[in-house]
Design a protein around this motif. Sequence first.
Motif, PDB file in Angstrom:
ATOM      1  N   LEU A  16      13.422 -13.517  -3.857  1.00  0.00           N
ATOM      2  CA  LEU A  16      13.897 -12.169  -3.569  1.00  0.00           C
ATOM      3  C   LEU A  16      15.405 -11.985  -3.605  1.00  0.00           C
ATOM      4  O   LEU A  16      15.893 -10.865  -3.420  1.00  0.00           O
ATOM      5  N   ASN A  17      16.176 -13.025  -3.860  1.00  0.00           N
ATOM      6  CA  ASN A  17      17.629 -12.876  -3.864  1.00  0.00           C
ATOM      7  C   ASN A  17      18.074 -11.886  -4.938  1.00  0.00           C
ATOM      8  O   ASN A  17      18.845 -10.956  -4.665  1.00  0.00           O
ATOM      9  N   GLY A  18      17.590 -12.052  -6.162  1.00  0.00           N
ATOM     10  CA  GLY A  18      17.944 -11.145  -7.242  1.00  0.00           C
ATOM     11  C   GLY A  18      17.514  -9.710  -6.984  1.00  0.00           C
ATOM     12  O   GLY A  18      18.318  -8.773  -7.104  1.00  0.00           O
ATOM     13  N   PRO A  19      16.239  -9.485  -6.622  1.00  0.00           N
ATOM     14  CA  PRO A  19      15.821  -8.117  -6.311  1.00  0.00           C
ATOM     15  C   PRO A  19      16.633  -7.457  -5.204  1.00  0.00           C
ATOM     16  O   PRO A  19      16.923  -6.258  -5.277  1.00  0.00           O
ATOM     17  N   ALA A  20      17.019  -8.220  -4.174  1.00  0.00           N
ATOM     18  CA  ALA A  20      17.800  -7.635  -3.078  1.00  0.00           C
ATOM     19  C   ALA A  20      19.147  -7.138  -3.586  1.00  0.00           C
ATOM     20  O   ALA A  20      19.631  -6.069  -3.151  1.00  0.00           O
ATOM     21  N   MET A  21      19.770  -7.868  -4.512  1.00  0.00           N
ATOM     22  CA  MET A  21      21.066  -7.452  -5.033  1.00  0.00           C
ATOM     23  C   MET A  21      20.932  -6.237  -5.945  1.00  0.00           C
ATOM     24  O   MET A  21      21.727  -5.287  -5.863  1.00  0.00           O
ATOM     25  N   VAL A  62      16.999 -20.073  -6.778  1.00  0.00           N
ATOM     26  CA  VAL A  62      16.090 -19.618  -7.829  1.00  0.00           C
ATOM     27  C   VAL A  62      16.307 -18.121  -8.045  1.00  0.00           C
ATOM     28  O   VAL A  62      16.315 -17.336  -7.098  1.00  0.00           O
ATOM     29  N   TYR A  63      16.484 -17.748  -9.303  1.00  0.00           N
ATOM     30  CA  TYR A  63      16.772 -16.352  -9.648  1.00  0.00           C
ATOM     31  C   TYR A  63      15.599 -15.773 -10.428  1.00  0.00           C
ATOM     32  O   TYR A  63      15.509 -15.882 -11.646  1.00  0.00           O
ATOM     33  N   ASN A  64      14.671 -15.178  -9.698  1.00  0.00           N
ATOM     34  CA  ASN A  64      13.574 -14.421 -10.295  1.00  0.00           C
ATOM     35  C   ASN A  64      13.807 -12.942  -9.999  1.00  0.00           C
ATOM     36  O   ASN A  64      14.314 -12.589  -8.935  1.00  0.00           O
ATOM     37  N   ARG A  65      13.400 -12.092 -10.915  1.00  0.00           N
ATOM     38  CA  ARG A  65      13.680 -10.667 -10.754  1.00  0.00           C
ATOM     39  C   ARG A  65      12.457  -9.853 -10.370  1.00  0.00           C
ATOM     40  O   ARG A  65      12.584  -8.670 -10.031  1.00  0.00           O
ATOM     41  N   GLY A  66      11.256 -10.450 -10.424  1.00  0.00           N
ATOM     42  CA  GLY A  66      10.059  -9.660 -10.255  1.00  0.00           C
ATOM     43  C   GLY A  66       9.670  -9.031 -11.578  1.00  0.00           C
ATOM     44  O   GLY A  66      10.363  -9.174 -12.591  1.00  0.00           O
ATOM     45  N   SER A  67       8.565  -8.323 -11.596  1.00  0.00           N
ATOM     46  CA  SER A  67       8.043  -7.780 -12.843  1.00  0.00           C
ATOM     47  C   SER A  67       8.127  -6.258 -12.861  1.00  0.00           C
ATOM     48  O   SER A  67       8.329  -5.612 -11.821  1.00  0.00           O
ATOM     49  N   ARG A  68       7.981  -5.688 -14.048  1.00  0.00           N
ATOM     50  CA  ARG A  68       7.950  -4.237 -14.187  1.00  0.00           C
ATOM     51  C   ARG A  68       6.935  -3.613 -13.241  1.00  0.00           C
ATOM     52  O   ARG A  68       7.208  -2.599 -12.577  1.00  0.00           O
ATOM     53  N   ALA A  69       5.745  -4.213 -13.175  1.00  0.00           N
ATOM     54  CA  ALA A  69       4.672  -3.630 -12.363  1.00  0.00           C
ATOM     55  C   ALA A  69       5.039  -3.574 -10.884  1.00  0.00           C
ATOM     56  O   ALA A  69       4.579  -2.675 -10.166  1.00  0.00           O
ATOM     57  N   CYS A  87       7.110 -22.126   4.645  1.00  0.00           N
ATOM     58  CA  CYS A  87       7.376 -20.703   4.532  1.00  0.00           C
ATOM     59  C   CYS A  87       8.277 -20.482   3.321  1.00  0.00           C
ATOM     60  O   CYS A  87       9.195 -21.272   3.072  1.00  0.00           O
ATOM     61  N   GLY A  88       8.015 -19.411   2.567  1.00  0.00           N
ATOM     62  CA  GLY A  88       8.845 -19.142   1.401  1.00  0.00           C
ATOM     63  C   GLY A  88      10.188 -18.530   1.735  1.00  0.00           C
ATOM     64  O   GLY A  88      11.072 -18.471   0.887  1.00  0.00           O
ATOM     65  N   TYR A  89      10.377 -18.055   2.996  1.00  0.00           N
ATOM     66  CA  TYR A  89      11.586 -17.342   3.403  1.00  0.00           C
ATOM     67  C   TYR A  89      11.797 -16.098   2.555  1.00  0.00           C
ATOM     68  O   TYR A  89      12.911 -15.794   2.115  1.00  0.00           O
ATOM     69  N   HIS A  90      10.703 -15.363   2.327  1.00  0.00           N
ATOM     70  CA  HIS A  90      10.728 -14.155   1.497  1.00  0.00           C
ATOM     71  C   HIS A  90      10.076 -12.975   2.217  1.00  0.00           C
ATOM     72  O   HIS A  90       9.340 -12.211   1.615  1.00  0.00           O
ATOM     73  N   ALA A  91      10.340 -12.804   3.496  1.00  0.00           N
ATOM     74  CA  ALA A  91       9.678 -11.741   4.241  1.00  0.00           C
ATOM     75  C   ALA A  91      10.123 -10.363   3.761  1.00  0.00           C
ATOM     76  O   ALA A  91      11.303 -10.140   3.473  1.00  0.00           O
ATOM     77  N   VAL A  92       9.160  -9.446   3.676  1.00  0.00           N
ATOM     78  CA  VAL A  92       9.437  -8.063   3.282  1.00  0.00           C
ATOM     79  C   VAL A  92       8.645  -7.118   4.184  1.00  0.00           C
ATOM     80  O   VAL A  92       7.763  -7.528   4.924  1.00  0.00           O
ATOM     81  N   GLY A  93       8.977  -5.826   4.104  1.00  0.00           N
ATOM     82  CA  GLY A  93       8.113  -4.790   4.631  1.00  0.00           C
ATOM     83  C   GLY A  93       8.320  -4.360   6.059  1.00  0.00           C
ATOM     84  O   GLY A  93       7.675  -3.407   6.513  1.00  0.00           O
ATOM     85  N   THR A  94       9.203  -5.007   6.814  1.00  0.00           N
ATOM     86  CA  THR A  94       9.312  -4.712   8.240  1.00  0.00           C
ATOM     87  C   THR A  94      10.029  -3.403   8.540  1.00  0.00           C
ATOM     88  O   THR A  94      10.039  -2.949   9.693  1.00  0.00           O
ATOM     89  N   CYS A  95      10.639  -2.796   7.511  1.00  0.00           N
ATOM     90  CA  CYS A  95      11.190  -1.432   7.623  1.00  0.00           C
ATOM     91  C   CYS A  95      10.870  -0.701   6.327  1.00  0.00           C
ATOM     92  O   CYS A  95      11.726  -0.064   5.718  1.00  0.00           O
ATOM     93  N   ALA A  96       9.615  -0.779   5.903  1.00  0.00           N
ATOM     94  CA  ALA A  96       9.226  -0.360   4.555  1.00  0.00           C
ATOM     95  C   ALA A  96       9.508   1.113   4.291  1.00  0.00           C
ATOM     96  O   ALA A  96       9.313   1.978   5.146  1.00  0.00           O
ATOM     97  N   MET A  97       9.962   1.376   3.060  1.00  0.00           N
ATOM     98  CA  MET A  97      10.194   2.759   2.650  1.00  0.00           C
ATOM     99  C   MET A  97       8.899   3.399   2.170  1.00  0.00           C
ATOM    100  O   MET A  97       7.971   2.726   1.730  1.00  0.00           O
TER     101      MET A  97
END
Length: 532
Positions: A513-518, A93-100, A467-477
């Motif tokens: 998150l695949n698209g955003p990661a790239m 699935v290729y979602n990019r997230g939103s502007r916000a 689980c969505g397999y979309h973990a984030v934040g563990t080394c957050a900027m």
Amino acid sequence: MSDFDYIIVGAGSSGCVLANRLSADPRISVLLIESGGKDRSPLIRIPKGFGKILGDDKLTWHFPVRPIGPSNNVEEWVRGRTLGGSSAVNGMVYNRGSRADYDAMESLGNPGWGWDTILPIFRKIENHSLGADATRGAGGPLDVSVGPLVEVSREFVDAARGLGWAVTDDLNATDDQRIGPAVRTIKNGRRVSAAHAFLRPVQNRPNLTIAVNTTVERIVFEGDKAVGVQARTGKGRATYTARRETILSLGSIATPKLLQLSGIGDGSELRRLGIEVRVDSPNVGRRMREHRCVSLQYRLNRNVGYNKKLATAAQQALTGIQYLATRKGPLAGGAYDVVGFFKTSPELDRPDAQLLMAPFSAAPFEPGKELGLEREPGMQAIGYVLRPDSEGHVTITSADPDAPLDIDPNFLTSDHDRRVVSALFRTMRHLFEQSPIADLIVAETRPGSAVQSEQEIVDAALDHGYCGYHAVGTCAMGPSDDDVVDPSLRVRGVDGLRVMDCSVMPTMVSGNLNGPAMAMAWHAADLILSGA
């Protein structure tokens, strides 16, 4: 050769992009390290092959997590273990997230990460089957397509249309409430992983070295500067030196693990494990956010959908012959046929929930096993809170790199997450009650009509969801001293070390998150090459 300008650890969605970009200058030498092997399995290119790949420990990592829900189920979180990383084993699935989402990252003190920076990158990397316009690209390295819908999927979309949802062919063209065919990283019936898009075209560059079956165990330092890595290979242990920088792209589980093993993490915990503390950075492995999918499944009154074609080995063989001859049919599509983004309350300014619908019904899932389907006709949908705020953690349990991790998902513990998951579940159930999709339904088989209250819905999500397999934040900027990396992705407290993967996201991007990661890795390469 063991000396390079840049070392990239992890050949997943971000690592492949970084390897492509950093090696574009022939004067720069790059080493890309992957713990798994080459992506030669034919199942990787077959989109529906992911169902078998997920249970293959040669192609995937399986990380047990703390018991979940009232039943104390022990799940395993799956990650890719081959060139392409999780982009080689995911649902495409290729979602990019939103502007916000991106503007929120910037507003948290991370300049340069807003939508005005990221959208042009998406347009640059995409080769969209719908062609280019103001919001999408064509001619880029990443093939993106929209697949055809079978009858049951079309009727599901029509039911949503009847509720006033906007129907679109390009779910990434707007941030409003919408539904339509899933956008996928698929071309002509074949998966397009980050390795196929970004690594294969450049793999023969003389200044790019790709080391597979190589597991990095420690980061090497000289004083406060990271100068390389120690790794385990098939021939024993080896040390690789980076003259400029080492970049970690192992993902939200393995990146904090490697930092902690190397002495960067919560000082008290590291000392307890006998690890010399290099940087006391308590948020390494903390602040983890992850999608928890609640599932609805239905028995159908007609043999439509994919169960008939995929439930048994004989049926899979016939469908496989069709696929090999035509590159079409059930095996040519991604994990889900339809995706929708919707508001759980009308006064919201943007969607806070996502659903994904598949024209098949799953047999009970067993951790570490391949996915199976029911033999009776059925369909399913999953939904999740787009931007959860419950936080879990990833922590090493030993100085031994092979020791299991302590992963606490901490799903659905905030009032916000519990309220939204309950509301989105009711919205999905209401959608299935609308004609024409309701005309095909015999009964709700999972979790069942008895599930009604908020607590029952939360329990169903925990006990019978995914689980969505979309973990984030563990080394957050972020801009603060306690943020693991700064807005240029440099690890605080040391020199010559950066992180670029989903772990650096300080908030959840709305969707997969695949698209955003790239796209974020493309921008990270700009930062690295500019010396930021």
